[in-house]
Design an enzyme around this catalytic site. Structure first.
Site, short mmCIF file in Angstrom:
data_model
loop_
_atom_site.label_atom_id
_atom_site.label_comp_id
_atom_site.label_asym_id
_atom_site.label_seq_id
_atom_site.Cartn_x
_atom_site.Cartn_y
_atom_site.Cartn_z
N ASP A 160 0.87 -1.17 0.00
CA ASP A 160 0.00 0.00 0.00
C ASP A 160 0.91 1.22 0.00
OD1 ASP A 160 -2.33 1.60 0.26
OD2 ASP A 160 -2.02 1.71 2.42
N ASP B 14 -0.06 5.03 0.93
CA ASP B 14 -0.26 6.04 1.98
C ASP B 14 -0.18 5.38 3.36
OD1 ASP B 14 -0.84 8.06 0.01
OD2 ASP B 14 -2.81 7.15 -0.23
#
Length: 251
Positions: free
Chosen positions: A18, A20
């Protein structure tokens, strides 16, 4: 839960990150953008308490933008028209609110920029040296701009962001579809791939996809919540996942 010391990167064919909150601290920028947007909106809705950080973790974190709007509004008992992605930010629709949030985010990104977490960059360097294919799997359509701003685009063989997922009609997190597709794009299977996520919905996606290893990165959700969602390992910084011969002190 698997001890961090037992993570052997030679067992895997791909690492799916991922963005963020895992590679870059832009989760904080997203949090501020969501808070500003929702509190502006709620100020005009009678009887609604302010939006909180807990609302972010419960309803928004890790989800595609419009899904986050939809889930939060449902939790508050607020009904709005769905609208269309082309809606202007001023529109009182699900899509309009999502686009309004994006304006806040882009403003902060442009004004303040972003730097990747040092521990994350150290792990990326090591995995690239080992030849392990890596992908970004992010619900945010802003992922390419964030990667470019942080100077880390070249680490990743594929970037599965919200726009690509929509084009390919892939369900967003907590469904595993985007992770599975990114693994396939790298020539890997779930049984030989690692998911690294800080959001509850993302960890749930990794667990639902039966990935070989799901790493929860605790940037605020909490170790217990990440473990309950399906994380096999929980770390506070990706430097904790460095092989023994590459370990450095995390400042």
């Amino acid at each position: 839960m698997l001890p961090v010391a037992e993570v052997d990167w030679d067992q895997y064919d791909a690492a799916l990150f991922d963005l963020d909150g895992v590679v870059t601290p832009t989760a904080e920028v997203h949090m501020r953008a969501w808070a500003a947007m929702f509190n502006d909106f709620l100020a005009g809705v009678q009887g609604q308490p302010p939006y909180t950080d807990q609302d972010y973790y419960d309803y928004v974190d890790g989800k595609p933008r419009y899904d986050g709007v939809r889930t939060f509004l449902l939790a508050r008992g607020i009904t709005l028209p769905e609208g269309d992605p082309s809606d202007p930010p001023e529109a009182e629709t699900v899509a309009g609110l999502g686009n309004r949030k994006n304006e806040y985010f882009n403003r902060v990104l442009t004004e303040q920029g972003v730097q990747a977490y040092p521990g994350s960059v150290r792990l990326l360097d090591v995995l690239r040296e080992r030849g392990l294919p890596m992908a970004i799997v992010s619900s945010s359509r802003n992922a390419p701009a964030v990667l470019d701003a942080a100077g880390v685009t070249d680490y990743f063989g594929t970037v599965m962001h919200g726009g690509v997922a929509a084009e390919r009609r892939l369900a967003g997190k907590p469904a595993p579809d985007t992770f599975l597709a990114a693994a396939a794009d790298l020539g890997a299977t779930a049984e030989r791939a690692v998911v690294l996520e800080d959001a509850i919905s993302g960890v749930q996606a990794g667990a639902a996809g039966d990935f070989a290893l799901v790493v929860g990165v605790d940037r605020g959700a909490g170790p217990a919540a990440l473990t309950e969602a399906g994380a096999d390992v929980v770390v506070a910084d990706l430097a904790e996942l460095l092989p023994d011969d590459q370990e450095e002190v995390v400042e």
